[in-house]
Design a protein around this motif. Sequence first.
Motif, PDB file in Angstrom:
ATOM      1  N   ALA A   1       0.741  -1.396   0.034  1.00 41.75           N
ATOM      2  CA  ALA A   1      -0.011   0.031  -0.069  1.00 41.75           C
ATOM      3  C   ALA A   1       0.918   1.195   0.084  1.00 41.75           C
ATOM      4  CB  ALA A   1      -0.969  -0.066   1.257  1.00 41.75           C
ATOM      5  N   GLU A   2       1.941   1.283   0.895  1.00 38.18           N
ATOM      6  CA  GLU A   2       2.897   2.442   0.769  1.00 38.18           C
ATOM      7  C   GLU A   2       3.464   2.539  -0.575  1.00 38.18           C
ATOM      8  OE1 GLU A   2       3.780   4.904   3.375  1.00 38.18           O
ATOM      9  OE2 GLU A   2       1.525   4.060   3.632  1.00 38.18           O
ATOM     10  N   LEU A   3       3.734   1.529  -1.303  1.00 37.38           N
ATOM     11  CA  LEU A   3       4.565   1.757  -2.651  1.00 37.38           C
ATOM     12  C   LEU A   3       3.468   2.271  -3.486  1.00 37.38           C
ATOM     13  CD1 LEU A   3       6.600  -1.662  -2.784  1.00 37.38           C
ATOM     14  CD2 LEU A   3       7.367   0.821  -2.836  1.00 37.38           C
TER      15      LEU A   3
ATOM     16  N   ASN B   1       4.094   5.874  -5.578  1.00 41.27           N
ATOM     17  CA  ASN B   1       4.122   5.668  -6.711  1.00 41.27           C
ATOM     18  C   ASN B   1       3.140   6.819  -7.180  1.00 41.27           C
ATOM     19  OD1 ASN B   1       6.098   3.858  -7.307  1.00 41.27           O
ATOM     20  ND2 ASN B   1       4.654   2.052  -7.254  1.00 41.27           N
ATOM     21  N   ALA B   2       2.146   6.914  -6.766  1.00 36.90           N
ATOM     22  CA  ALA B   2       1.208   7.789  -7.300  1.00 36.90           C
ATOM     23  C   ALA B   2       1.585   9.082  -6.885  1.00 36.90           C
ATOM     24  CB  ALA B   2      -0.277   7.539  -6.369  1.00 36.90           C
ATOM     25  N   ARG B   3       2.293   9.480  -5.613  1.00 38.23           N
ATOM     26  CA  ARG B   3       2.689  10.639  -5.320  1.00 38.23           C
ATOM     27  C   ARG B   3       3.992  11.118  -6.290  1.00 38.23           C
ATOM     28  NH1 ARG B   3       3.188  14.435  -1.407  1.00 38.23           N
ATOM     29  NH2 ARG B   3       5.247  15.582  -0.906  1.00 38.23           N
ATOM     30  N   SER B   4       4.745  10.149  -6.564  1.00 35.96           N
ATOM     31  CA  SER B   4       5.899  10.286  -7.635  1.00 35.96           C
ATOM     32  C   SER B   4       5.313  10.717  -9.044  1.00 35.96           C
ATOM     33  CB  SER B   4       6.720   9.164  -7.764  1.00 35.96           C
ATOM     34  OG  SER B   4       7.644   9.326  -8.851  1.00 35.96           O
ATOM     35  N   ALA B   5       4.231  10.201  -9.325  1.00 40.82           N
ATOM     36  CA  ALA B   5       3.529  10.359 -10.561  1.00 40.82           C
ATOM     37  C   ALA B   5       3.143  11.944 -10.661  1.00 40.82           C
ATOM     38  CB  ALA B   5       2.387   9.620 -11.067  1.00 40.82           C
ATOM     39  N   VAL B   6       2.466  12.364  -9.575  1.00 41.50           N
ATOM     40  CA  VAL B   6       2.116  13.696  -9.459  1.00 41.50           C
ATOM     41  C   VAL B   6       3.248  14.804  -9.414  1.00 41.50           C
ATOM     42  CG1 VAL B   6       1.154  15.391  -7.786  1.00 41.50           C
ATOM     43  CG2 VAL B   6      -0.021  13.353  -8.097  1.00 41.50           C
ATOM     44  N   LEU B   7       4.262  14.367  -8.568  1.00 44.84           N
ATOM     45  CA  LEU B   7       5.629  15.339  -8.680  1.00 44.84           C
ATOM     46  C   LEU B   7       6.035  15.221 -10.140  1.00 44.84           C
ATOM     47  CD1 LEU B   7       7.152  14.177  -5.096  1.00 44.84           C
ATOM     48  CD2 LEU B   7       5.951  16.454  -5.832  1.00 44.84           C
TER      49      LEU B   7
END
Length: 74
Positions: free
Chosen positions: A32-34, A38-44
Motif C-alpha cells: 500500500a505504501e509503495l 508511486n502515485a505521489r511520484s507521478a504527481v511530482l
Amino acid sequence: MTTITIDNKEYELESLSEEAKAQLASLQFVDAELQRLNARSAVLQTARIAYSKALNDALVQAPGTDDLVFGSTH
C-alpha cells in the motif's frame, strides 16, 4: 472462509500461523505504501514537467543559449 493466493497456491487465512498473518499484514502495508508513493511520484513528475515548461515559456533566450538543459550537473 477467506483464502489468499501466494505463489499460485491458495491458503485459508484462518489457518495461517500468527507469524504468517503478521508477515502478510506487513507485506500488505508495504504494498500500500509503495502504491501511495508511486502515485505521489507521478504527481511530482507531472508538476516538474509543468514547471519546466513554464520556465521555458518565461525565459527570453538570447542567441547562443539554445542548449539550456534542466537537471544538468554542469
